[in-house]
Structure formats: structure tokens, C-alpha cells
Scaffold this active site. Structure first.
Site, PDB file in Angstrom:
ATOM      1  N   GLY A  14     -13.941  55.543 -15.542  1.00  0.00           N
ATOM      2  CA  GLY A  14     -15.359  55.525 -15.918  1.00  0.00           C
ATOM      3  C   GLY A  14     -16.165  56.694 -15.391  1.00  0.00           C
ATOM      4  O   GLY A  14     -17.390  56.622 -15.323  1.00  0.00           O
ATOM      5  N   SER A  15     -15.479  57.802 -15.036  1.00  0.00           N
ATOM      6  CA  SER A  15     -16.250  58.922 -14.489  1.00  0.00           C
ATOM      7  C   SER A  15     -17.131  59.580 -15.558  1.00  0.00           C
ATOM      8  O   SER A  15     -18.212  60.080 -15.253  1.00  0.00           O
ATOM      9  CB  SER A  15     -15.322  59.954 -13.840  1.00  0.00           C
ATOM     10  OG  SER A  15     -14.482  60.534 -14.805  1.00  0.00           O
ATOM     11  N   ASN A  16     -16.700  59.534 -16.804  1.00  0.00           N
ATOM     12  CA  ASN A  16     -17.558  60.077 -17.877  1.00  0.00           C
ATOM     13  C   ASN A  16     -18.746  59.157 -18.152  1.00  0.00           C
ATOM     14  O   ASN A  16     -19.848  59.621 -18.416  1.00  0.00           O
ATOM     15  CB  ASN A  16     -16.746  60.317 -19.151  1.00  0.00           C
ATOM     16  CG  ASN A  16     -15.942  61.600 -19.064  1.00  0.00           C
ATOM     17  OD1 ASN A  16     -16.489  62.688 -19.181  1.00  0.00           O
ATOM     18  ND2 ASN A  16     -14.647  61.475 -18.815  1.00  0.00           N
ATOM     19  N   LEU A  94      -9.399  53.041 -32.654  1.00  0.00           N
ATOM     20  CA  LEU A  94     -10.393  52.227 -33.366  1.00  0.00           C
ATOM     21  C   LEU A  94      -9.930  51.994 -34.795  1.00  0.00           C
ATOM     22  O   LEU A  94      -9.397  52.895 -35.451  1.00  0.00           O
ATOM     23  CB  LEU A  94     -11.749  52.933 -33.352  1.00  0.00           C
ATOM     24  CG  LEU A  94     -12.420  52.990 -31.973  1.00  0.00           C
ATOM     25  CD1 LEU A  94     -13.571  53.996 -31.975  1.00  0.00           C
ATOM     26  CD2 LEU A  94     -12.901  51.614 -31.527  1.00  0.00           C
ATOM     27  N   HIS A 110     -11.826  64.405 -25.135  1.00  0.00           N
ATOM     28  CA  HIS A 110     -10.374  64.568 -25.048  1.00  0.00           C
ATOM     29  C   HIS A 110     -10.052  65.696 -24.056  1.00  0.00           C
ATOM     30  O   HIS A 110     -10.677  66.752 -24.106  1.00  0.00           O
ATOM     31  CB  HIS A 110      -9.804  64.902 -26.436  1.00  0.00           C
ATOM     32  CG  HIS A 110      -8.313  64.916 -26.469  1.00  0.00           C
ATOM     33  ND1 HIS A 110      -7.562  63.751 -26.567  1.00  0.00           N
ATOM     34  CD2 HIS A 110      -7.434  65.941 -26.396  1.00  0.00           C
ATOM     35  CE1 HIS A 110      -6.275  64.074 -26.559  1.00  0.00           C
ATOM     36  NE2 HIS A 110      -6.174  65.390 -26.454  1.00  0.00           N
ATOM     37  N   GLU A 176     -15.632  67.943 -18.183  1.00  0.00           N
ATOM     38  CA  GLU A 176     -16.051  66.868 -19.105  1.00  0.00           C
ATOM     39  C   GLU A 176     -17.411  66.299 -18.698  1.00  0.00           C
ATOM     40  O   GLU A 176     -18.242  65.987 -19.550  1.00  0.00           O
ATOM     41  CB  GLU A 176     -15.026  65.718 -19.105  1.00  0.00           C
ATOM     42  CG  GLU A 176     -13.697  66.083 -19.724  1.00  0.00           C
ATOM     43  CD  GLU A 176     -12.674  64.957 -19.646  1.00  0.00           C
ATOM     44  OE1 GLU A 176     -11.618  65.103 -20.262  1.00  0.00           O
ATOM     45  OE2 GLU A 176     -12.919  63.936 -18.975  1.00  0.00           O
TER      46      GLU A 176
HETATM   47  C1  GRF Z   1     -10.933  61.654 -19.558  1.00  0.00           C
HETATM   48  O1  GRF Z   1     -10.213  62.677 -18.965  1.00  0.00           O
HETATM   49  C2  GRF Z   1     -10.941  61.785 -21.058  1.00  0.00           C
HETATM   50  O2  GRF Z   1     -10.763  63.099 -21.493  1.00  0.00           O
HETATM   51  C3  GRF Z   1      -9.757  60.959 -21.497  1.00  0.00           C
HETATM   52  O3  GRF Z   1      -9.684  59.915 -20.575  1.00  0.00           O
HETATM   53  C4  GRF Z   1     -10.269  60.308 -19.334  1.00  0.00           C
HETATM   54  C5  GRF Z   1     -11.249  59.256 -18.944  1.00  0.00           C
HETATM   55  O4  GRF Z   1     -11.678  59.354 -17.646  1.00  0.00           O
HETATM   56  N1  GRF Z   1      -9.922  60.555 -22.870  1.00  0.00           N
HETATM   57  P1  GRF Z   1     -12.850  58.429 -17.116  1.00  0.00           P
HETATM   58  O5  GRF Z   1     -12.472  56.978 -17.363  1.00  0.00           O
HETATM   59  O6  GRF Z   1     -14.116  58.796 -17.846  1.00  0.00           O
HETATM   60  O7  GRF Z   1     -12.955  58.732 -15.656  1.00  0.00           O
END
Ligand code: GRF
Length: 196
Positions: A14-16, A94, A110, A176
Site C-alpha cells: 500500500g505504499s502507492n 479486472l 506498473h 512511483e
Molecule cells: C508497485 O511496485 C506497483 O508498480 C506494482 O505493485 C507494487 C505495489 O506496491 N503494480 P504498493 O502496494 O503500492 O506498496
């Protein structure tokens, strides 16, 4: 200012999601996360909980099939008037009806410079194995063609000779966390859906 209502699909750390939540804390940021859907128990749900964001678990085992699961997710997102769906480490594909329902309103992060290393959960390891000197991350529109929807933005990351999958992944993810909030900000300032 009315802010773009964002729903985030997660499966992992969930870092994004956290990067988006952090961006949304600035009242001048034009978007905010209003709902989080997970297909499994994961730390990302805890991040949503801490931030006081509506969150729900949609394990496949609870539904007749993938379409039924996606329908339930779509209902939650629509109940919260979600205008943009962000796949942030969401590891299920999906189904077509979901993609049609939110056509031009779903984006994905990605960990490669697409179209390189598309259609895999191991894009970082594959880049390392392939011996490329540069990789990165991409935010793109989600279409039926997995990882091949129109590219919205990318950031580049140099591959160092002593990189491991972990060290490379860490640097890609740091990019990201800059890229995703920037793309969401940009989308908040333009008409949606994007035509695909
Ligand atoms: C990210 O590196 C994204 O590119 C890939 O999965 C990872 C998710 O990381 N699709 P997080 O859960 O957001 O930390």
C-alpha cells in the site's frame, strides 16, 4: 474546489496508496481517496483504516466468480461517486464488465518502462535478469489488454551493477510515489473519461 474522487484497488503493502493519501492531505491537491478495495487481507487496508477511508475486502472466495466480485467492487465505488479508479499494486485482473463500467477512468502503476516487461508480476526481477541498464515505472490507462493501455507517464530508474531485486524495487517504488500523485493531479485537471 471540488476534488476528484478516487477509489484505489490494492493487494499489498500500500505504499502507492499512502503516497496518494499523503498528497490528498494538502487541501490544494485536486484529488482525494474516498474508497479502498482489496482482494485480500493486506497492509494497505491498515493504511486506509488509519486514514479514516472507507475500505472493504473482496475475497474471491466470497463470490460466485470474478465478475461477481468485480460487480460488488463497482457497487462500492459507485456508492462513493468514484470518478477515477487507481490500481495500486492490485494483483488480480479486472473483468471486462468492470473495465467497461469505468472505461477511460481506470489507471494502473506498473514497475517497468512499458511496453517492456508487461503482463507480469515480476517486472523488476525480469528487468534485472534481462541485464537492462535502465528500467522504471509507468502509469497507464487500464484496458482489456493487460498492461497495454495508453501510457500516461513514466519515470526512469538506472539499474546499478550491484542491484538486487529488492534494491531496484525500492528505487522504482520511490519514483512511483512521485509519478502516481502527479498523474492523478493532472487527470483531476482534465475531462474524464479519457477516450480509449
Ligand atoms: C508497485 O511496485 C506497483 O508498480 C506494482 O505493485 C507494487 C505495489 O506496491 N503494480 P504498493 O502496494 O503500492 O506498496
Amino acid at each position: 474546489m471540488s476534488r476528484l474522487r478516487v477509489g484505489v484497488l490494492v493487494s499489498g503493502r500500500g505504499s502507492n496508496l499512502e503516497a496518494l493519501v499523503r498528497a490528498g492531505k494538502d487541501p490544494l491537491y485536486p484529488a482525494r481517496v474516498v474508497a479502498v478495495c482489496a482482494n485480500r487481507e493486506c497492509p494497505a487496508l491498515e493504511i486506509a483504516k488509519k486514514a479514516g477511508i472507507t475500505r472493504q475486502l473482496f475475497p474471491l472466495s466470497k463470490y460466485a466468480d470474478r465478475e461477481a466480485r468485480d460487480r460488488a467492487m463497482a457497487q462500492l465505488l459507485q456508492a462513493h461517486d468514484v470518478e477515477l479508479v487507481v490500481c495500486a499494486g492490485y494483483d488480480a485482473i479486472l473483468e471486462k464488465p468492470f473495465i467497461r463500467r469505468f472505461k477511460g477512468r481506470i489507471i494502473n502503476v506498473h514497475p517497468s518502462l512499458l511496453p517492456e516487461f508487461a503482463g507480469t508480476m515480476d517486472a523488476v526481477a525480469m528487468a534485472l535478469e534481462a541485464g537492462v541498464t535502465e528500467t522504471g515505472c509507468t502509469v497507464h490507462i487500464v484496458t482489456d489488454d493487460v498492461d497495454r493501455g495508453p501510457i500516461l507517464a513514466q519515470r526512469r530508474v538506472e539499474v546499478r551493477p550491484d542491484d538486487t531485486v529488492e534494491s531496484l524495487r525500492e528505487r522504482i517504488q520511490a519514483e512511483e510515489h512521485v509519478l502516481l500523485p502527479a498523474v492523478v493531479k493532472r487527470l483531476a485537471g482534465q475531462p474524464l473519461p479519457i477516450s480509449v
